[in-house]
Structures are given as C-alpha cells and as structure tokens.
Design a protein around this motif. Sequence first.
Motif, mmCIF file in Angstrom:
data_model
loop_
_atom_site.group_PDB
_atom_site.id
_atom_site.type_symbol
_atom_site.label_atom_id
_atom_site.label_comp_id
_atom_site.label_asym_id
_atom_site.label_seq_id
_atom_site.Cartn_x
_atom_site.Cartn_y
_atom_site.Cartn_z
ATOM 1 N N TRP A 84 -25.793 -13.951 -20.128
ATOM 2 C CA TRP A 84 -25.669 -14.669 -21.460
ATOM 3 C C TRP A 84 -27.011 -14.046 -22.338
ATOM 4 O O TRP A 84 -27.978 -13.729 -21.843
ATOM 5 N N PRO A 85 -26.544 -13.981 -23.668
ATOM 6 C CA PRO A 85 -27.443 -13.204 -24.610
ATOM 7 C C PRO A 85 -28.803 -14.065 -24.867
ATOM 8 O O PRO A 85 -29.691 -13.201 -25.049
ATOM 9 N N ASP A 86 -28.581 -15.491 -24.834
ATOM 10 C CA ASP A 86 -29.777 -16.196 -25.387
ATOM 11 C C ASP A 86 -30.674 -16.800 -24.437
ATOM 12 O O ASP A 86 -31.566 -17.624 -24.496
ATOM 13 N N ARG A 87 -30.363 -16.572 -23.104
ATOM 14 C CA ARG A 87 -31.081 -17.132 -21.954
ATOM 15 C C ARG A 87 -30.856 -16.229 -20.801
ATOM 16 O O ARG A 87 -29.896 -15.479 -20.416
ATOM 17 N N ALA A 88 -31.981 -16.309 -20.049
ATOM 18 C CA ALA A 88 -32.189 -15.444 -18.724
ATOM 19 C C ALA A 88 -31.234 -15.841 -17.744
ATOM 20 O O ALA A 88 -31.813 -16.283 -16.701
ATOM 21 N N GLU A 89 -30.193 -15.637 -17.744
ATOM 22 C CA GLU A 89 -28.967 -16.265 -16.682
ATOM 23 C C GLU A 89 -27.668 -15.279 -16.816
ATOM 24 O O GLU A 89 -27.163 -14.697 -17.664
ATOM 25 N N VAL A 90 -27.481 -14.952 -15.276
ATOM 26 C CA VAL A 90 -26.289 -14.098 -14.834
ATOM 27 C C VAL A 90 -25.437 -15.281 -14.055
ATOM 28 O O VAL A 90 -25.965 -15.704 -13.226
ATOM 29 N N SER A 91 -24.253 -15.302 -14.568
ATOM 30 C CA SER A 91 -23.452 -16.402 -13.999
ATOM 31 C C SER A 91 -22.033 -15.649 -13.273
ATOM 32 O O SER A 91 -21.550 -14.886 -13.911
ATOM 33 N N ASP A 92 -21.882 -16.382 -12.165
ATOM 34 C CA ASP A 92 -20.590 -15.685 -11.453
ATOM 35 C C ASP A 92 -19.543 -16.949 -10.987
ATOM 36 O O ASP A 92 -18.702 -16.913 -10.383
ATOM 37 N N SER A 93 -19.893 -17.977 -11.897
ATOM 38 C CA SER A 93 -19.003 -19.231 -11.613
ATOM 39 C C SER A 93 -17.690 -19.165 -12.041
ATOM 40 O O SER A 93 -17.001 -20.320 -12.065
ATOM 41 N N GLN A 94 -17.073 -18.304 -12.991
ATOM 42 C CA GLN A 94 -15.864 -17.897 -13.491
ATOM 43 C C GLN A 94 -15.509 -16.631 -13.293
ATOM 44 O O GLN A 94 -16.032 -15.530 -13.014
ATOM 45 N N ASN A 95 -14.180 -16.481 -13.606
ATOM 46 C CA ASN A 95 -13.503 -15.094 -13.590
ATOM 47 C C ASN A 95 -13.387 -14.560 -14.849
ATOM 48 O O ASN A 95 -13.549 -15.486 -15.959
ATOM 49 N N CYS A 96 -12.970 -13.372 -15.196
ATOM 50 C CA CYS A 96 -12.810 -12.784 -16.532
ATOM 51 C C CYS A 96 -11.378 -12.097 -16.643
ATOM 52 O O CYS A 96 -11.591 -10.931 -15.877
ATOM 53 N N GLY A 97 -10.500 -12.597 -17.016
ATOM 54 C CA GLY A 97 -9.303 -11.718 -16.771
ATOM 55 C C GLY A 97 -8.927 -10.697 -18.021
ATOM 56 O O GLY A 97 -8.143 -9.760 -17.852
ATOM 57 N N ASN A 98 -10.039 -10.481 -18.952
ATOM 58 C CA ASN A 98 -10.017 -9.586 -19.751
ATOM 59 C C ASN A 98 -10.695 -8.375 -19.305
ATOM 60 O O ASN A 98 -10.074 -7.337 -19.439
ATOM 61 N N LEU A 99 -11.745 -8.525 -18.799
ATOM 62 C CA LEU A 99 -12.500 -7.365 -18.064
ATOM 63 C C LEU A 99 -11.627 -6.893 -16.837
ATOM 64 O O LEU A 99 -11.643 -5.671 -16.755
ATOM 65 N N LEU A 100 -10.894 -7.657 -16.350
ATOM 66 C CA LEU A 100 -10.001 -7.412 -15.300
ATOM 67 C C LEU A 100 -9.029 -6.192 -15.702
ATOM 68 O O LEU A 100 -8.626 -5.464 -14.691
ATOM 69 N N ALA A 101 -8.579 -6.046 -16.638
ATOM 70 C CA ALA A 101 -7.643 -5.193 -17.245
ATOM 71 C C ALA A 101 -8.394 -3.729 -17.157
ATOM 72 O O ALA A 101 -7.725 -2.917 -17.188
ATOM 73 N N GLY A 102 -9.780 -3.660 -17.345
ATOM 74 C CA GLY A 102 -10.388 -2.480 -17.147
ATOM 75 C C GLY A 102 -10.852 -1.892 -15.652
ATOM 76 O O GLY A 102 -11.112 -0.879 -15.465
ATOM 77 N N VAL A 103 -10.449 -2.982 -14.618
ATOM 78 C CA VAL A 103 -11.022 -2.577 -13.448
ATOM 79 C C VAL A 103 -10.016 -1.663 -12.753
ATOM 80 O O VAL A 103 -10.286 -0.626 -11.950
ATOM 81 N N GLY A 104 -8.396 -1.638 -13.031
ATOM 82 C CA GLY A 104 -7.554 -0.630 -12.373
ATOM 83 C C GLY A 104 -8.067 0.698 -13.068
ATOM 84 O O GLY A 104 -8.160 1.584 -12.238
ATOM 85 N N PRO A 105 -7.978 1.134 -14.311
ATOM 86 C CA PRO A 105 -8.624 2.255 -14.960
ATOM 87 C C PRO A 105 -9.730 2.732 -14.382
ATOM 88 O O PRO A 105 -9.859 3.747 -13.928
ATOM 89 N N PHE A 106 -10.922 1.571 -14.146
ATOM 90 C CA PHE A 106 -12.144 2.259 -13.645
ATOM 91 C C PHE A 106 -12.027 2.794 -12.179
ATOM 92 O O PHE A 106 -12.761 3.874 -11.693
ATOM 93 N N ALA A 107 -11.254 1.805 -11.448
ATOM 94 C CA ALA A 107 -11.319 2.156 -10.060
ATOM 95 C C ALA A 107 -10.639 3.374 -9.732
ATOM 96 O O ALA A 107 -10.984 4.338 -8.973
ATOM 97 N N ILE A 108 -9.553 4.003 -10.811
ATOM 98 C CA ILE A 108 -9.066 5.151 -10.512
ATOM 99 C C ILE A 108 -10.191 6.283 -10.971
ATOM 100 O O ILE A 108 -9.949 7.446 -10.278
ATOM 101 N N GLU A 109 -10.693 6.009 -12.315
ATOM 102 C CA GLU A 109 -11.528 7.242 -12.832
ATOM 103 C C GLU A 109 -12.511 7.518 -11.634
ATOM 104 O O GLU A 109 -13.010 8.415 -11.759
ATOM 105 N N GLU A 110 -13.077 6.317 -11.090
ATOM 106 C CA GLU A 110 -14.047 6.474 -9.958
ATOM 107 C C GLU A 110 -13.650 6.951 -8.587
ATOM 108 O O GLU A 110 -14.465 7.274 -7.555
#
Length: 365
Positions: A84-110
């Motif tokens: 979160w930009p406005d508070r010192a919080e990192v949350s794992d309480s939800q998924n993100c299907g948009n960043l999910l689209a980058g996981v396949g390319p990243f996994a292959i690149e790496e």
Amino acid sequence: MTAQRAIRCSVLRGGTSKGLFFRAGDLPADRAVRDSVLLAAMGSPDPREIDGMGGAHPLTSKVALVSRSARADADVDYLFLQVWPDRAEVSDSQNCGNLLAGVGPFAIEEGMVDAADGSTPVRIFMVNTGSLAVATVETPGGTVRYDGGARIDGVPGTHAPIPVEFVDVAGSTCGALLPTGHASDEIAGFTVTCIDNGMPVVCMKASDLGLSGYEEPAAIEADAEVRASVEAVRLAAGPLMGLGDVAAKTVPKVTLLAPAQHGGVVATRTFIPHRVHEAIGVFGAVSVATACLVPGSVAAAVSATSVREGAASLDIEHPTGFFTVEMDVETDGASVRVRRAALLRTARLLMRGEVYVPGATWVDR
C-alpha cells in the motif's frame, strides 16, 4: 555507514497493473523482514512513493513472488503481495489476476519453465487462494514474444495475447461460490449478492446508492456518503462471507452495477476497497460475470444476459472499456457450478536488473 543491498528483480506490466517480480528465494524467508524490504523497495509508506519503485497507486504498487513449484500439477508457485502506498502494509489476503499475466513470461525468462517453439503453457499455482491457472505464452523460437495484435482496454497499443484459464477457483477464498449460501442478502440496508469465483466480491445496484453507475471513479471517491455506505456494507459482509473482520483487509471488493451502456452485459464501478478502480480486476470481473449467471442475484437482475446454462462470452463494462470473460456454468435450480472460466490478458517486460534497499532494512533473524 551501512551499504545498500541489491536484489535482482524484473518490472513487468501484467494486464492493467504493473509490479516488481522477484524469484521468491531472493527475498528474506522471515515474513516481517521480507515485508520491510518490499516496503523500502516500493518507497512506502508515502502517497507518492517517491523514494522507491512504486507508482503511487495500488494498481502500480504490487509484487509477485515466483518460484519453481514442488506440486505435480504446477510449474511455478505465485504469491501476490499488495504494497500500500499510503501505509506500511504488505497484504497477501487477495490474488491479482492482472499480475498473473506476467508470471508465465517471467518464469520463462528466468529459466523456471522451458520454452517450446511456438507457445508454452505455464501451470501456475496461486498461493494466495490455493488454486490453479494455466497461462499460454507465445514463444516463437523458444523466446517470449511480447508484441502482437491483442488489445485489452486500459492498456495502450497491442501486444501478444496471453490466454489464461482458471482451474477450480470457485470459493477459493471464502470456501463457497456463494459464501452466505444465498443468491442475495440484505446487508446494512441494501440488497446485495456475495460471490467468490477467484475474488470475494459484493455486488450492489448503483441506483440503490443514488448513482447512475456511470460516474467517473474520482467522482464516486469524492462522495463521502457513498463511500461510507459502501464501507458499511463491506464490513458487515466480511463475517458473513467467512472472512472475519475485514476492516484492515483488501477483500471483499464492492462492485456497483448498472445496466450496460455499450453492448456488454453489465456496467461496473469497483471499490478496491477504498479507491475506485479505473477498470476492474481480473478476478473481480470473473466473479461479477459469474454473478450475472446466478438466478436471483443482484447482478442477474441488472445484467442484459439471458444465459443461465452452458458456455457464454460476457463483456463486463468498466470505466475505461470492457473485460471479456469466457464462462461455462451448470445450473440446478438455485445452485450453480462453474465448469470453466477463462480470459485474455497481455503482459510486457519493462525492466530487468536490481532494486536497492537500505542495508539496515534486511536484518537476518
């Protein structure tokens, strides 16, 4: 003097979001230390995130942790973290299907997944929700292709298509597609539908809040009475959906619905949970599309679709365009079973290198 610490990472746009992608093993194993490192990397807390890589908005202050999977049914594990930009919080309480689209390319690149000549399916275990997705990445000559003719609303230009199919995401967070057991409920004075097909969402009629449902996100955010009503519904819905006290959580989202304006099935304005999305999240769109197919739901009452069984292509309208969700459902009276949910996203590698954090941030425990 304490030296800075360099951590290798990549920056990718995934769908209509953008974030830092890390190999999970390159970050501290201790969660508290890891979160401190990520806050420093993003420059949070600071609404501008001026001293880090964050984009001063929840949609551009995201992190993906990716690793080879030990599961027989997956190639990689993907943990999404919202910084979160406005508070010192990192949350794992939800998924993100948009960043999910980058996981396949990243996994292959790496080198986590071997690329085939033509296209490469990447089986992704989504750690946040314990569910699976399969993203198909174009890899002509064994190299990830980013240019192409696919266009998605909210992203300029065209890029290589990345079809994503979800495997058994219904109830992945709340334990059931309809967490309250009902197609509609009365919560905090409003008739709503609570649904979870990859993202816990509360659907409401925009008109019940005195809105048309076509307002710009900033105009809705500026309406204190609407914000208060939406938050009252969200806080009351949390325990009913099996999420407990959600005051400090990012779920459920609340989506305001109105009749479609541009040929889709429904128009949406989505709180995420306190800002209004300029578009709509991937899993949020899937949950709303599913709600449109549930007899007796608020979404079914508002939507233009007459589909109640079988395969359907549903265009979910949002402030900057629409999101097409491919659905296949089976109904039995009031019960609904999701057989398939799929959609099209794009992604692009923007940068690869190292991000620096103050050395004192990474304190081994």
